[in-house]
Each structure stands twice: as C-alpha cells, then as structure tokens.
Design an enzyme around this catalytic site. Structure first.
Site, PDB file in Angstrom:
ATOM      1  N   HIS A 116      -0.050  10.517   2.984  1.00  0.00           N
ATOM      2  CA  HIS A 116       1.077   9.636   2.616  1.00  0.00           C
ATOM      3  C   HIS A 116       1.126   9.605   1.087  1.00  0.00           C
ATOM      4  CE1 HIS A 116       3.572   5.858   3.259  1.00  0.00           C
ATOM      5  NE2 HIS A 116       3.185   5.670   2.004  1.00  0.00           N
ATOM      6  N   CYS A 130       6.473   0.557  -3.196  1.00  0.00           N
ATOM      7  CA  CYS A 130       5.865  -0.563  -2.483  1.00  0.00           C
ATOM      8  C   CYS A 130       6.011  -1.806  -3.347  1.00  0.00           C
ATOM      9  CB  CYS A 130       4.389  -0.289  -2.204  1.00  0.00           C
ATOM     10  SG  CYS A 130       3.529  -1.721  -1.515  1.00  0.00           S
ATOM     11  N   ASN A 135       8.331   7.725  -1.836  1.00  0.00           N
ATOM     12  CA  ASN A 135       7.495   8.670  -1.090  1.00  0.00           C
ATOM     13  C   ASN A 135       8.017  10.069  -1.352  1.00  0.00           C
ATOM     14  OD1 ASN A 135       7.802   6.070   0.656  1.00  0.00           O
ATOM     15  ND2 ASN A 135       5.880   7.010   1.269  1.00  0.00           N
ATOM     16  N   ARG A 160      11.588   2.218   6.306  1.00  0.00           N
ATOM     17  CA  ARG A 160      10.653   1.119   6.014  1.00  0.00           C
ATOM     18  C   ARG A 160      10.124   1.231   4.577  1.00  0.00           C
ATOM     19  NH1 ARG A 160       5.656   0.480   3.943  1.00  0.00           N
ATOM     20  NH2 ARG A 160       5.028   2.384   5.025  1.00  0.00           N
ATOM     21  N   ASP A 161       9.339   2.239   4.284  1.00  0.00           N
ATOM     22  CA  ASP A 161       8.732   2.327   2.950  1.00  0.00           C
ATOM     23  C   ASP A 161       9.811   2.537   1.890  1.00  0.00           C
ATOM     24  OD1 ASP A 161       6.606   2.232   1.215  1.00  0.00           O
ATOM     25  OD2 ASP A 161       5.676   4.094   1.845  1.00  0.00           O
ATOM     26  N   HIS A 164       3.084   9.365  -2.656  1.00  0.00           N
ATOM     27  CA  HIS A 164       4.222   8.875  -3.444  1.00  0.00           C
ATOM     28  C   HIS A 164       4.356   9.794  -4.653  1.00  0.00           C
ATOM     29  CE1 HIS A 164       5.192   4.926  -1.515  1.00  0.00           C
ATOM     30  NE2 HIS A 164       4.037   5.184  -0.940  1.00  0.00           N
TER      31      HIS A 164
HETATM   32  P1  HMG Z   1       0.412 -15.410   3.897  1.00  0.00           P
HETATM   33  O1  HMG Z   1       1.379 -16.066   2.961  1.00  0.00           O
HETATM   34  O2  HMG Z   1      -1.014 -15.394   3.512  1.00  0.00           O
HETATM   35  O3  HMG Z   1       0.471 -15.952   5.397  1.00  0.00           O
HETATM   36  O4  HMG Z   1       0.928 -13.928   4.123  1.00  0.00           O
HETATM   37  P2  HMG Z   1       1.080 -17.188   6.115  1.00  0.00           P
HETATM   38  O5  HMG Z   1       0.521 -17.099   7.499  1.00  0.00           O
HETATM   39  O6  HMG Z   1       0.859 -18.407   5.282  1.00  0.00           O
HETATM   40  O7  HMG Z   1       2.637 -16.860   6.187  1.00  0.00           O
HETATM   41  C1  HMG Z   1       3.553 -17.050   5.129  1.00  0.00           C
HETATM   42  C2  HMG Z   1       4.942 -17.264   5.709  1.00  0.00           C
HETATM   43  O8  HMG Z   1       5.350 -16.087   6.409  1.00  0.00           O
HETATM   44  C3  HMG Z   1       4.989 -18.368   6.750  1.00  0.00           C
HETATM   45  O9  HMG Z   1       6.312 -18.866   6.716  1.00  0.00           O
HETATM   46  C4  HMG Z   1       4.783 -17.642   8.053  1.00  0.00           C
HETATM   47  O10 HMG Z   1       5.315 -18.333   9.143  1.00  0.00           O
HETATM   48  C5  HMG Z   1       5.519 -16.356   7.801  1.00  0.00           C
HETATM   49  P3  HMG Z   1       6.651 -20.314   6.066  1.00  0.00           P
HETATM   50  O11 HMG Z   1       5.887 -21.284   6.893  1.00  0.00           O
HETATM   51  O12 HMG Z   1       6.127 -20.221   4.654  1.00  0.00           O
HETATM   52  O13 HMG Z   1       8.131 -20.395   6.182  1.00  0.00           O
HETATM   53  N1  HMG Z   1       4.978 -15.209   8.525  1.00  0.00           N
HETATM   54  C6  HMG Z   1       5.738 -14.304   9.170  1.00  0.00           C
HETATM   55  N2  HMG Z   1       7.065 -14.231   9.369  1.00  0.00           N
HETATM   56  C7  HMG Z   1       7.521 -13.164  10.097  1.00  0.00           C
HETATM   57  N3  HMG Z   1       6.713 -12.203  10.595  1.00  0.00           N
HETATM   58  C8  HMG Z   1       5.383 -12.236  10.399  1.00  0.00           C
HETATM   59  C9  HMG Z   1       4.850 -13.339   9.667  1.00  0.00           C
HETATM   60  N4  HMG Z   1       3.599 -13.678   9.298  1.00  0.00           N
HETATM   61  C10 HMG Z   1       3.695 -14.813   8.610  1.00  0.00           C
HETATM   62  N5  HMG Z   1       4.614 -11.268  10.886  1.00  0.00           N
HETATM   63  C11 HMG Z   1       1.131 -11.894   5.397  1.00  0.00           C
HETATM   64  C12 HMG Z   1       0.195 -12.998   4.901  1.00  0.00           C
HETATM   65  C13 HMG Z   1       0.280 -10.794   5.998  1.00  0.00           C
HETATM   66  C14 HMG Z   1       2.058 -12.483   6.458  1.00  0.00           C
HETATM   67  C15 HMG Z   1       1.952 -11.381   4.189  1.00  0.00           C
HETATM   68  O14 HMG Z   1       1.058 -11.040   3.171  1.00  0.00           O
HETATM   69  C16 HMG Z   1       2.794 -10.179   4.521  1.00  0.00           C
HETATM   70  O15 HMG Z   1       3.733 -10.250   5.300  1.00  0.00           O
HETATM   71  N6  HMG Z   1       2.484  -9.016   3.879  1.00  0.00           N
HETATM   72  C17 HMG Z   1       3.214  -7.798   4.115  1.00  0.00           C
HETATM   73  C18 HMG Z   1       3.388  -7.076   2.800  1.00  0.00           C
HETATM   74  C19 HMG Z   1       4.104  -5.759   3.033  1.00  0.00           C
HETATM   75  O16 HMG Z   1       4.873  -5.609   3.972  1.00  0.00           O
HETATM   76  N7  HMG Z   1       3.844  -4.786   2.135  1.00  0.00           N
HETATM   77  C20 HMG Z   1       4.457  -3.499   2.215  1.00  0.00           C
HETATM   78  C21 HMG Z   1       3.945  -2.680   3.350  1.00  0.00           C
HETATM   79  S1  HMG Z   1       2.380  -1.886   2.997  1.00  0.00           S
HETATM   80  C22 HMG Z   1       2.803  -0.486   2.077  1.00  0.00           C
HETATM   81  O17 HMG Z   1       3.915  -0.344   1.656  1.00  0.00           O
HETATM   82  C23 HMG Z   1       1.779   0.589   1.877  1.00  0.00           C
HETATM   83  C24 HMG Z   1       2.001   1.797   2.776  1.00  0.00           C
HETATM   84  O18 HMG Z   1       3.291   2.361   2.574  1.00  0.00           O
HETATM   85  C25 HMG Z   1       0.954   2.867   2.505  1.00  0.00           C
HETATM   86  C26 HMG Z   1       0.768   3.193   1.023  1.00  0.00           C
HETATM   87  O19 HMG Z   1       1.728   3.651   0.377  1.00  0.00           O
HETATM   88  O20 HMG Z   1      -0.318   2.928   0.562  1.00  0.00           O
HETATM   89  C27 HMG Z   1       1.908   1.401   4.267  1.00  0.00           C
HETATM   90 MG    MG Z   2       3.792   3.795   0.946  1.00  0.00          MG
END
Ligand code: HMG
Ligand code: MG
Length: 283
Positions: A205, A238, A247, A13-14, A207
């Site tokens: 966690h 990320c 990571n 994933r990450d 990086h």
């Molecule tokens: P948004 O644009 O504000 O929300 O995104 P929305 O409700 O308007 O949705 C946008 C589009 O996505 C729409 O589609 C929804 O239907 C669809 P459209 O109508 O435009 O075709 N949608 C989805 N599709 C599939 N599955 C879903 C989903 N939700 C909405 N669950 C939202 C808000 C939260 C959805 C967006 O910001 C998002 O998906 N963010 C995720 C970002 C991400 O994955 N980042 C990386 C992970 S975090 C990380 O890496 C840090 C970590 O490793 C720890 C660290 O290192 O710190 C964990």
């Molecule tokens: Mg991370």
C-alpha cells in the site's frame, strides 16, 4: 499463462477521506459503480469510522445502500471498532478491514489509542466477523516511517504484521502511509518481514509522495507480493498523516504489472470513466 496480480482499489475510501470538500453521496456511488465496471475485483468503498474524526465518510451506510453491486466485485469497508463492524454488517459489506499502526505516534493520531489498545478493540471485531462469516483484511500503517515518530524498525513491522495474521486477518496490507519508502528501505523491511510472514498474506500500500511508488511496486513484486492497493487517478492521502499524498494511481500499477509480464484483469478503457469522475471531484 501470465501470473495474475490483484489490484485492490482504495480510491473511494483512502482517496476521498482527506479531501477538504464534502463529496456528494451520489458522486461517490457513481465512482464506485464506474470502478465496478472495469474488471477490478476488490473495491474499498468507504469506512465506518467516527464522523467526528473523518467527516468525509459520514455517509458510509448510504453509499453501501445505494451502489448497484456486481457479483464478481468484493465491496469492503474499514471498521475501527465494534460499532463500525456492526455498521458494516448492516450495510452488507462483503469484507471489512481493521487498521493498526507500527508506530505509537500514528496509532494515537489515527485511533486515539496505543497499538496494544487497538488490538484489544480488534478482538470483538474478529469474533463478530467469525460469527457472520465476513473476511477481515488487516492494515498496518507507517511500515517505513511515521509522521510523528520517524523511522520504524523492520522488527516492529514484523511483530505487528504477524499479530494481525495471528488474530485472523486473511492478509495484511503494508502501508507506507506518508510515502517515505525508498527501494532500499522497503527491501530492508521485507528482508526481515519475509522471514516470518508469507508473501501470499501480504499486500503493498504505497503513497506516491515522492513520485517513486512505481519503483516500490516493482521491488515488492520482485520480492513476491501479488496484491497492491491503488487509487483511481491517484486520489488520496490520510487525514492523520500530515504530508501524505495520494495512493499510487491505479493506472500506474497496471503499467508496472504489464511491464513485468503480469496480468491484472482491469480494462483501460473502462477505467477512463472512473478517472473522469475522480478528476471531476478534485477539480
Ligand atoms: P475516540 O474519540 O477515541 O472514541 O475515537 P469515542 O468512542 O469517544 O468516539 C468519538 C465519537 O465518535 C463518539 O460520538 C462516538 O459515538 C462516535 P459523540 O458521542 O462524540 O457524538 N463513534 C462512531 N461513530 C460512527 N462509527 C463508529 C464510531 N466510533 C465512535 N465506528 C475512533 C476512536 C477509533 C472512533 C476514531 O479515532 C476513529 O474513528 N478513527 C478513524 C480514523 C480514520 O478513519 N483514519 C483514516 C483511515 S486509516 C488510513 O488511512 C491508513 C491506511 O490507508 C493505510 C496507510 O496508508 O497506512 C488504511
Ligand atoms: Mg493509505
């Protein structure tokens, strides 16, 4: 008996989420299956997030459907909202993770909402998790510094970590998202955090942006943490944290643990196959 430390493998994933290329589903499946044969007990396989935001994870359901599972392994996925949670339940994930940020800038960039709003979205996820009996892990990003807002106060980290535990996360993984931490800043953050939150509810966690993640793991171990996230062959970054690197490498965490006299249960030889697949992906 040596004390056991859990390595939480987040490479699929990450590690893969921010790659510029689209990794074929079958390669992801092969990577997860190879990791499953190493003795790792926790594998974050994918994320049920918006494909508009993270196109690399668009095949989350297919990945979960295609992997051959090993009963001893817990297969986890990130879920940012109820829609993601429903996807993870349908895909028979053993565990899910919600993710918040300790800084407003990263919350906006990663989730398109404020920190408070992100917690409002978590409420129905936690309710649904209780209904179906799936454990929820919490992530808190930017626990040392944010790529948009700069340094983050330990008191702020403590506030949001405590809140993630209060709403029902069994553990909070402390994300040094951009690898900004030093032994000093990590120690200073833990000085405040550990007054409020027990070490057995926390994970590290890190990086490896500046090549010091080894020291950070050693420091966190000394302070009592017993779970560390890691990524096979150091895959990662990320997509919403400019400058974030991979990571910490799973093998490096194993080395730190062995040097400090802890056991981890991961077989070095079996890990080679997963490393080769990971290296094949990034070239
Ligand atoms: P948004 O644009 O504000 O929300 O995104 P929305 O409700 O308007 O949705 C946008 C589009 O996505 C729409 O589609 C929804 O239907 C669809 P459209 O109508 O435009 O075709 N949608 C989805 N599709 C599939 N599955 C879903 C989903 N939700 C909405 N669950 C939202 C808000 C939260 C959805 C967006 O910001 C998002 O998906 N963010 C995720 C970002 C991400 O994955 N980042 C990386 C992970 S975090 C990380 O890496 C840090 C970590 O490793 C720890 C660290 O290192 O710190 C964990
Ligand atoms: Mg991370």
């Amino acid at each position: 008996m040596t004390e056991r430390v859990t390595i939480f493998e987040v490479g699929p994933r990450d590690g893969l989420q921010s790659l510029g290329l689209q990794v074929p589903t079958e390669t992801k499946v092969a990577l997860i299956e190879a990791l499953s044969r190493t003795g790792l007990t926790k594998i974050e396989a994918t994320s049920f997030v918006s494909p508009r935001w993270v196109p690399q994870m668009a095949d989350a359901a297919e990945v979960m459907a295609q992997i051959t599972r090993i009963p001893a392994v817990c297969y986890s996925a990130l879920t940012p909202n109820l829609r993601g949670m429903e996807g993870a339940i349908a895909a028979r994930c053993d565990e899910v993770a919600i993710f918040a940020s300790a800084s407003e800038g990263f919350s906006r960039a990663n989730l398109n909402c404020s920190i408070e709003e992100s917690f409002e979205r978590f409420t129905p996820i936690m309710e649904r998790a209780r209904e179906v009996g799936i454990p929820v892990r919490g992530y808190l990003s930017a626990v040392i510094a944010c790529p948009y807002d700069g340094g983050v106060a330990p008191q702020t980290v403590t506030r949001w970590t405590a809140k993630l535990l209060e709403i029902g996360c069994y553990e909070v993984s402390l994300g040094d998202t951009i690898g900004a931490g030093t032994v000093e800043t990590l120690d200073a953050m833990l000085d405040v955090l550990l007054d409020e939150c027990p070490t057995d509810k926390l994970a590290g966690h890190f990086h490896d942006t500046h090549g010091n993640a080894r020291e950070l793991v050693a420091t966190a171990l000394e302070r009592g943490l017993r779970t560390f996230d890691a990524s096979v062959a150091g895959l990662g970054g990320c997509p919403y944290a400019p400058g974030s690197r991979g990571n910490i490498d799973t093998r490096l965490v194993m080395e730190v643990l062995e040097a400090q006299g802890f056991s981890h249960g991961v077989d070095r030889d079996a890990l080679v196959q997963a490393e080769q697949i990971a290296q094949g992906i990034v070239g």
